[in-house]
Design a protein around this motif. Structure first.
Motif, short mmCIF file in Angstrom:
data_model
loop_
_atom_site.label_atom_id
_atom_site.label_comp_id
_atom_site.label_asym_id
_atom_site.label_seq_id
_atom_site.Cartn_x
_atom_site.Cartn_y
_atom_site.Cartn_z
N ALA A 1 -49.14 -85.99 9.75
CA ALA A 1 -49.55 -84.95 10.69
C ALA A 1 -48.48 -84.69 11.74
O ALA A 1 -48.25 -83.54 12.15
CB ALA A 1 -50.86 -85.35 11.37
N LEU A 2 -47.79 -85.75 12.18
CA LEU A 2 -46.70 -85.57 13.14
C LEU A 2 -45.55 -84.79 12.53
O LEU A 2 -44.94 -83.93 13.18
CB LEU A 2 -46.22 -86.94 13.64
CG LEU A 2 -47.22 -87.74 14.48
CD1 LEU A 2 -46.65 -89.11 14.82
CD2 LEU A 2 -47.59 -86.98 15.76
N LEU A 3 -45.25 -85.08 11.28
CA LEU A 3 -44.20 -84.31 10.59
C LEU A 3 -44.63 -82.87 10.40
O LEU A 3 -43.80 -81.95 10.49
CB LEU A 3 -43.89 -84.96 9.24
CG LEU A 3 -43.18 -86.32 9.29
CD1 LEU A 3 -42.97 -86.85 7.88
CD2 LEU A 3 -41.85 -86.21 10.02
N LEU A 4 -45.92 -82.66 10.14
CA LEU A 4 -46.43 -81.29 10.02
C LEU A 4 -46.23 -80.54 11.34
O LEU A 4 -45.84 -79.36 11.34
CB LEU A 4 -47.90 -81.32 9.64
CG LEU A 4 -48.62 -79.97 9.55
CD1 LEU A 4 -47.96 -79.07 8.52
CD2 LEU A 4 -50.10 -80.18 9.21
N ALA A 5 -46.48 -81.21 12.46
CA ALA A 5 -46.27 -80.57 13.77
C ALA A 5 -44.79 -80.22 13.97
O ALA A 5 -44.47 -79.14 14.50
CB ALA A 5 -46.74 -81.51 14.88
N ALA A 6 -43.88 -81.10 13.53
CA ALA A 6 -42.44 -80.80 13.65
C ALA A 6 -42.07 -79.60 12.80
O ALA A 6 -41.28 -78.73 13.22
CB ALA A 6 -41.63 -82.02 13.23
N ALA A 7 -42.63 -79.51 11.59
CA ALA A 7 -42.35 -78.37 10.73
C ALA A 7 -42.89 -77.07 11.33
O ALA A 7 -42.26 -76.02 11.23
CB ALA A 7 -42.95 -78.61 9.34
N VAL A 8 -44.06 -77.14 11.94
CA VAL A 8 -44.64 -75.95 12.58
C VAL A 8 -43.74 -75.49 13.74
O VAL A 8 -43.56 -74.28 13.95
CB VAL A 8 -46.07 -76.24 13.06
CG1 VAL A 8 -46.57 -75.12 13.97
CG2 VAL A 8 -47.01 -76.39 11.87
N GLY B 1 -43.15 -74.23 1.53
CA GLY B 1 -43.30 -75.42 0.72
C GLY B 1 -43.37 -76.68 1.56
O GLY B 1 -44.17 -77.60 1.28
N THR B 2 -42.54 -76.76 2.61
CA THR B 2 -42.55 -77.93 3.48
C THR B 2 -43.89 -78.07 4.20
O THR B 2 -44.50 -79.14 4.22
CB THR B 2 -41.42 -77.82 4.51
OG1 THR B 2 -40.16 -77.65 3.85
CG2 THR B 2 -41.35 -79.06 5.39
N VAL B 3 -44.33 -76.99 4.81
CA VAL B 3 -45.58 -77.02 5.56
C VAL B 3 -46.76 -77.31 4.64
O VAL B 3 -47.66 -78.10 4.96
CB VAL B 3 -45.78 -75.69 6.31
CG1 VAL B 3 -47.19 -75.60 6.89
CG2 VAL B 3 -44.75 -75.54 7.42
N GLY B 4 -46.76 -76.70 3.45
CA GLY B 4 -47.88 -76.89 2.53
C GLY B 4 -48.00 -78.31 2.03
O GLY B 4 -49.11 -78.86 1.97
N THR B 5 -46.90 -78.93 1.66
CA THR B 5 -46.96 -80.30 1.16
C THR B 5 -47.35 -81.28 2.27
O THR B 5 -48.09 -82.24 2.03
CB THR B 5 -45.61 -80.70 0.56
OG1 THR B 5 -44.54 -80.33 1.45
CG2 THR B 5 -45.39 -80.04 -0.78
N LEU B 6 -46.87 -81.04 3.49
CA LEU B 6 -47.28 -81.89 4.60
C LEU B 6 -48.76 -81.70 4.93
O LEU B 6 -49.47 -82.66 5.26
CB LEU B 6 -46.42 -81.59 5.83
CG LEU B 6 -44.94 -82.00 5.73
CD1 LEU B 6 -44.17 -81.49 6.94
CD2 LEU B 6 -44.80 -83.51 5.62
#
Length: 468
Positions: A179-186, A77-82
């Motif tokens: 996008a930076l937050l998406l990288a942190a989640a990844v 859910g986190t990755v998808g919303t980001l």
């Protein structure tokens, strides 16, 4: 004057809002059912504790895979919303569209859930390892888990990443910060794959870990992106463009997840087991289940591109939503299968004698205590904890030293008995008191050699720590 019934009929009716609670309850019940059945089929259900070791109980044993599944869903859910805010619907200006802002607020909530599931999973893992209820886990055991065991270090990294996302996603207003937050989640996704799991222990470690990381990231982007489109893209003005971008990404993710999944299975199984051996195991049946789900998802994706997408572009989104809902259900069931698969023993582990496959920190065979001064690594039949293996284990009858250690390294030990013991070296190089049912660590001597040690609580407890 028109009759009241005629007037009422001519007035516009407010849209009927249906509650999402029944859908969520049904989805949770279905996922738990898939998880339990898969654990029973694959052999990942809780097993009896080895002789001499305490067991934390069914609440911990069954709660751990449930917490793992909750963490996986929250991560998706986190990755998808980001992904929705950063890539699928980033808008044309500096400011994100309203739908993407809602997705970022949802990402903050998903990240909080991911963090909570990570903490719960870590606590249950330590409780399972030391054989006590979660409320009886000591702070020192948690510290040792977090700093000295791979699973604990992985949990710390994930917790840091999720807290950062949770605190900053709500304040994010642009696609670049998203996008930076998406990288942190990844990064939070990849770390457990690097440090734990079947592939992290495979013979070709670098290839296995890289492959598993690709598999986890591709699957999470695929599943999470579709869920985000269903939830946050329903009323978005640019839904057709967002779905088109997701369709291209989904095709890449499908290929990456399928290829890496096949390679991961090959690496874990060793590539040399007969087909009938694999298919005759619960692990093999779970692999078949995941493969079948991937085929179904491929068929649904093809229908999306050929039928649902053209209808969506023409202003009829109903077909897309129906197909996407079915596809999301299959995807989430596959996530539950993946959790059970990771908890199930591969047939390779049972196909050969343990003594032939043991590596440092894993179980082999043997029960007899060594003579003091004997420079040999002891066997720990039935006493290993997989990714949570420790260097020295204490049960109710003796010490168990699983492997040699490097000079000056930190030695991890677990006292699985209820009695306080000590590890007292004959030459005085170390003297450690270990309370019952706890984890602790100490520094190995800086000089290579064999270091016999005993316990002050009983002269019958004796073993040798090999440093070199």
């Amino acid at each position: 004057m028109a009759p009241t019934s005629v007037v009422e009929a001519s007035l516009p009716r407010p849209p009927v809002r249906t509650s999402a609670v029944p859908v969520v309850v049904a989805a949770v019940a279905g996922l738990l059912g898939v998880l339990v059945l898969a654990l029973l089929l694959g052999g990942g259900r809780p097993a009896e504790a080895a002789a001499g070791l305490a067991q934390a109980g069914p609440l911990v044993s069954w709660g751990l895979p449930v917490a793992t599944l909750a963490g996986r869903i929250a991560a998706v859910g986190t990755v998808g919303t980001l992904l929705f805010a950063a890539v699928l619907l980033p808008g044309s200006g500096r400011s994100l569209p309203q739908a993407s802002r809602r997705a970022l607020r949802a990402a903050s909530r998903w990240a909080l859930g991911w963090a909570a599931a990570t903490v719960a999973g870590a606590l249950l893992t330590v409780a399972q390892l030391v054989g006590v209820a979660p409320t009886a886990v000591t702070a020192s055991s948690l510290r040792v888990f977090a700093t000295d065991l791979p699973a604990g270090r992985s949990a710390v990294v994930v917790l840091v990443a999720t807290v950062v996302v949770a605190l900053t996603a709500r304040r994010c207003a642009g696609s670049v910060p998203a996008a930076l937050l998406l990288a942190a989640a990844v990064c939070g996704l990849v770390m457990p794959a690097v440090l734990t799991g079947h592939s992290s222990a495979a013979e070709d470690h670098v290839l296995a870990v890289t492959n598993l990381s690709v598999h986890v990231v591709a699957a999470s982007l695929w599943v999470g992106g579709l869920l985000a489109l269903l939830v946050h893209g329903r009323s978005a003005d640019g839904l057709a463009g967002a779905v088109g971008r997701f369709s291209a990404l989904a095709l890449v993710c499908f290929a990456a997840a399928g290829t890496s999944g096949v390679l991961a299975a090959w690496l874990v199984l060793g590539g040399s087991l007969p087909v009938d051996t694999v298919l005759g195991s619960g692990y093999g049946w779970l692999l078949l289940g995941k493969t079948a789900a991937l085929v179904v998802l491929g068929v649904l994706g093809r229908r999306h591109r050929r039928s649902a997408l053209p209808r969506l572009r023409s202003g009829r989104p109903g077909a897309f939503r129906r197909f996407a809902a079915v596809e999301a259900a299959v995807m989430l069931a596959t996530v539950a299968l993946a959790v059970a698969l990771a908890a199930s023993p591969p047939p390779a582990a049972a196909a050969v004698p343990a003594a032939a496959t043991a590596t440092p920190g894993e179980a082999t065979t043997g029960t007899a205590a060594p003579e003091p001064g004997a420079a040999a690594v002891d066997d720990m039949s039935g006493h290993d904890h997989g990714d949570l293996s420790v260097t020295v284990l204490v049960d109710g009858t003796r010490f168990h030293v699983s492997s040699a250690v490097a000079p000056g390294s930190r030695v991890t030990l677990h006292n699985g008995s209820a009695t306080e013991v000590s590890l007292t070296a004959d030459d005085g190089s170390f003297d450690v008191v270990v309370p019952g049912r706890t984890l602790t660590t100490f520094l190995a001597p800086s000089e290579p050699g064999s270091y016999p040690f005993t316990s002050r609580h009983s002269a019958g407890f004796a073993d040798v720590l090999v440093v070199g």
